[in-house]
Design a protein around this motif. Sequence first.
Motif, PDB file in Angstrom:
ATOM      1  N   ARG A 263       9.062  38.792 -27.104  1.00 59.45           N
ATOM      2  CA  ARG A 263      10.276  39.186 -26.383  1.00 59.45           C
ATOM      3  C   ARG A 263      11.431  38.284 -26.825  1.00 59.45           C
ATOM      4  NH1 ARG A 263      10.366  42.656 -22.113  1.00 59.45           N
ATOM      5  NH2 ARG A 263      12.278  42.747 -20.892  1.00 59.45           N
ATOM      6  N   MET A 264      12.385  38.869 -27.545  1.00 57.75           N
ATOM      7  CA  MET A 264      13.455  38.093 -28.168  1.00 57.75           C
ATOM      8  C   MET A 264      14.808  38.723 -27.835  1.00 57.75           C
ATOM      9  SD  MET A 264      11.590  37.956 -31.911  1.00 57.75           S
ATOM     10  CE  MET A 264      11.491  39.760 -32.017  1.00 57.75           C
ATOM     11  N   TYR A 265      15.808  37.855 -27.589  1.00 63.29           N
ATOM     12  CA  TYR A 265      17.132  38.342 -27.241  1.00 63.29           C
ATOM     13  C   TYR A 265      18.215  37.631 -28.045  1.00 63.29           C
ATOM     14  CZ  TYR A 265      15.107  40.415 -23.002  1.00 63.29           C
ATOM     15  OH  TYR A 265      14.366  41.159 -22.114  1.00 63.29           O
TER      16      TYR A 265
ATOM     17  N   ARG B 293      17.749  43.294 -27.097  1.00 63.67           N
ATOM     18  CA  ARG B 293      16.403  42.795 -27.340  1.00 63.67           C
ATOM     19  C   ARG B 293      15.987  43.219 -28.750  1.00 63.67           C
ATOM     20  NH1 ARG B 293      10.825  44.403 -24.048  1.00 63.67           N
ATOM     21  NH2 ARG B 293       9.416  43.205 -25.399  1.00 63.67           N
ATOM     22  N   LEU B 294      15.307  42.343 -29.447  1.00 59.58           N
ATOM     23  CA  LEU B 294      14.843  42.646 -30.789  1.00 59.58           C
ATOM     24  C   LEU B 294      13.497  43.352 -30.751  1.00 59.58           C
ATOM     25  CD1 LEU B 294      15.634  39.262 -32.566  1.00 59.58           C
ATOM     26  CD2 LEU B 294      17.015  41.343 -32.586  1.00 59.58           C
ATOM     27  N   SER B 295      13.279  44.223 -31.727  1.00 58.51           N
ATOM     28  CA  SER B 295      11.983  44.862 -31.868  1.00 58.51           C
ATOM     29  C   SER B 295      10.927  43.782 -32.077  1.00 58.51           C
ATOM     30  CB  SER B 295      12.013  45.814 -33.067  1.00 58.51           C
ATOM     31  OG  SER B 295      10.794  46.491 -33.209  1.00 58.51           O
TER      32      SER B 295
ATOM     33  N   LYS C 200      14.962  38.094 -39.616  1.00 62.41           N
ATOM     34  CA  LYS C 200      16.249  38.709 -39.941  1.00 62.41           C
ATOM     35  C   LYS C 200      17.330  38.297 -38.943  1.00 62.41           C
ATOM     36  CE  LYS C 200      14.265  42.735 -42.311  1.00 62.41           C
ATOM     37  NZ  LYS C 200      14.012  44.194 -42.251  1.00 62.41           N
ATOM     38  N   ALA C 201      16.940  38.203 -37.678  1.00 62.95           N
ATOM     39  CA  ALA C 201      17.907  37.827 -36.641  1.00 62.95           C
ATOM     40  C   ALA C 201      18.356  36.379 -36.806  1.00 62.95           C
ATOM     41  CB  ALA C 201      17.298  38.037 -35.263  1.00 62.95           C
ATOM     42  N   VAL C 202      17.390  35.466 -36.948  1.00 64.61           N
ATOM     43  CA  VAL C 202      17.739  34.056 -37.127  1.00 64.61           C
ATOM     44  C   VAL C 202      18.481  33.851 -38.445  1.00 64.61           C
ATOM     45  CG1 VAL C 202      16.810  31.720 -37.383  1.00 64.61           C
ATOM     46  CG2 VAL C 202      15.805  33.266 -35.698  1.00 64.61           C
ATOM     47  N   GLY C 203      18.079  34.610 -39.467  1.00 62.19           N
ATOM     48  CA  GLY C 203      18.683  34.454 -40.783  1.00 62.19           C
ATOM     49  C   GLY C 203      20.109  34.966 -40.886  1.00 62.19           C
TER      50      GLY C 203
END
Length: 320
Positions: free
Chosen positions: A313-315, A219-221, A229-232
């Motif tokens: 809430r991201m995974y 899970r991302l902060s 940053k995650a998508v990038g």
Amino acid sequence: MQLLIIFAAILVAVNATTDEEHWLEFQRTENKAYSDPSEKVRRFGVFQNNLRIIEKHNARYHQGLESYFLGVTSFADWTDEEYLDLLNFQDDEIPALNESFHVFAEDLKVADSKDWVVEGAVLPVQNQGKCQSCWAFSVNGALEGQNVIVNKVRIPLSEQQLVDCFHKTCSKGSQRNKALDYIKSNGLQADSSYPYVAKYTHCQYDSKEVILRMKGYKRLSPNEEELKKAVGTLGPISVGINARDLKLYQGGIFNPANCPTNTNHAVLAVGYGTSASGMKYWLLKNTYGVKWGEDGYLRLIRDADNKCGVATRMYYAFLK
């Protein structure tokens, strides 16, 4: 005075004719059929009410007062209550015992824009129908993206397997972390071997047909910079949003005056960018079919205090 009355009567007749034409076109394009004449009349009344909402909002859009516009979607004959019932999904805000957070380095630099659709890591838009299975499409979308990025393989994964074998119902959407736990233990079949039917049937899982296994997920902060940053850097990310006002969304950058941050719908973050007018947005893949929104996608305003809970809430999942 009499001329004004006559003119008003003609105007009403014109509007009624226009509504009827929209109604006939809607039934044809959406392949709508109703159980009896009274139900059809009731649905037409709902449809007309939604047309007035569309007209009022789009008048503001053309005046430059709104950044998005509405249209006749497949939900145009649904009441708000019926649509909200489809959104009967909410992630548990308490992390599971085995749930770990991933935090990126503060100095990590990513591109100003990203589009995994253009880069080929996003599979075609699907339609969840009346099954409350958005969560299954969201987590599978993240895994499909990783399968393309890591293995160079574009294969749709089975949402029906998750509905039948994990959740065991089509109502009350499941928690995504628990669905990911199931996938980690059992793997996923391809949609071609276990196709989606938009209703709960019975589990037909066949371990011999599994085509993808994952090592784990994190899970991302919860903040938008972490999502960027995650998508990038990683790929498409499973996210939740509050979709209560998306019933009639047709295009533009969604930025309603009020949008709660509690999530009731799961989608897939597949990119981000900035419009020609300078408005930052997230590109989200939805599960309402290609006729909804921008060919099935939504652009949601970015860096706007977590509008609609997109970063709540991201995974992301990893295969190796």
